[in-house]
Design a protein around this motif. Structure first.
Motif: not given
Length: 379
Positions: A48-56, A91-97
């Motif tokens: 959940r924390n990792q998802l929030q960081n990615a969404a933010d 694009a940023f949310s699904t970037s592999t990097s």
């Protein structure tokens, strides 16, 4: 004890031992399940924390492209630029990097754009089509699921499947906005307070963009030609030499100080305290022309070393009056050059390119004169 009684006793003990063994086995399975569930709940919290960081991060990246920015390749786009902002966030949310959740890249996200009302009424994101009001900010919302409904899959389980729990779910939502600053903190302002009348002459409030020159006429008093279809070049001079609608005056911000040397020290360091639109006492307007400040501005302008080529300046009603005056807005200026002498001036263009107009330490919500806050999260 008879032989028959002894045999019955041994059989009873074996039954009891068997029952205990079964009970222990069941308890062990339950304990293992609960232990596994505790581990998996911890794993869900991490996910959940990792998802929030990615969404933010994705929402912030998208919001940064709502306004024209060279890095977004949208310097001629209409504003807000919903299309580029949405594409950037996706694009940023699904970037592999950039985004990893449980060691794997995010593969799917949902991006929405619209308006966020600063008053909270209505609450949440008003999605397009929507006609924004004066309290609405352009916004980007990113939602990421890890619940088995899309390519991201579900949160991995370790031991809780012992209890029949086969799937764990997590998700996150983030909304980021842009606004014109209502406040600017230390280091964000250039020490030249401009008249609101002057800005109104060269700023189109209906489009929140600079007015453009219709021709390439020579700017009076100079050899500089306007550029057709580009923001006007114009001069900002002291109220001692120019009319109210052509004037600006040096400011020492929160200090009642008419020293030219002190003001010059602020040309590249900026303000030391936070200024808020409409707050008292405001910013201190100096007396006199202060030719040395025009020399200093020439040295750090685009024609000089470029340290003050792009600045955010405070706007006041009447800089011709010395003393503290409330700030009514913050404006983004491209300082081309400056000239001292009998009628000194600073040569500028107005701009709203966020490549240069993202004001450090800015926040809140104020009048739009080209300066912008950095993207910030509201959800």
């Amino acid at each position: 004890m008879s032989k028959g009684a002894a045999m019955r006793s041994r059989g009873s003990r074996r039954k009891q031992e068997g029952a205990v063994a079964i009970t222990v086995a069941v308890c062990l399975v339950m304990l293992l399940g609960f232990a596994g569930l505790a581990i998996d709940i911890g794993n869900v919290m991490v996910a959940r924390n990792q998802l929030q960081n990615a969404a933010d991060a994705a929402a912030m990246a998208g919001a940064g492209c709502l306004i024209r920015r060279t890095a977004c390749s949208n310097t001629t786009a209409p504003q807000p630029d919903w299309t580029t902002a949405s594409a950037k966030a996706s694009a940023f949310s699904t970037s592999t990097s950039t985004n990893k959740v449980q060691g794997a890249a995010v593969r799917a996200s949902t991006v929405s754009t619209g308006s966020w009302t600063v008053t909270g009424t209505p609450s949440g994101l008003e999605t397009l089509p929507f006609t924004p009001g004066p309290n609405d900010l352009p916004a980007v919302r990113v939602t990421i699921h890890k619940d088995g409904t899309d390519a991201n899959g579900a949160v991995a389980t370790f031991l809780s499947n012992v209890l029949g729990v086969q799937t764990l779910k997590a998700s996150a939502v983030a909304t980021a906005v842009l606004s014109q600053p209502g406040s600017v903190g230390p280091g964000g302002l250039f020490p030249l307070a401009m008249s609101k009348c002057l800005y109104d002459n060269y700023w189109d409030s209906t489009t929140s963009s600079p007015k453009l020159s219709p021709n390439n006429n020579i700017l009076p008093g100079t050899s500089i030609a306007q550029q057709t279809g580009q923001p006007y070049f114009f001069q900002i001079g002291s109220s001692y030499h120019y009319g109210t609608c052509d004037s600006g005056q040096w400011t020492t911000f929160d200090q009642n100080n008419n020293s030219a040397s002190y003001a010059r020290s602020l040309l590249t360091s900026g303000n030391t305290t936070t200024f808020v639109i409409g707050a008292s006492p405001g910013t201190w307007i100096q007396t006199g022309t202060e030719n040395t400040l025009f020399n200093g501005t020439a040295a750090c302008s685009a024609a000089g070393n470029g340290q003050c080529a792009w600045v955010t300046a405070p706007v006041v009603d009447t800089p011709s009056t010395s003393g503290f005056q409330p700030v009514v807005a913050f404006a983004c200026l491209h300082i081309m050059n400056a000239q001292n002498g009998s009628k000194p001036y600073v040569l500028v263009q107005m701009t709203n390119d966020m490549s240069h107009c993202e004001t450090p330490n800015a926040g809140g919500f104020g009048a739009g004169y080209g300066a912008y806050t950095p993207p910030r999260l509201v959800q």
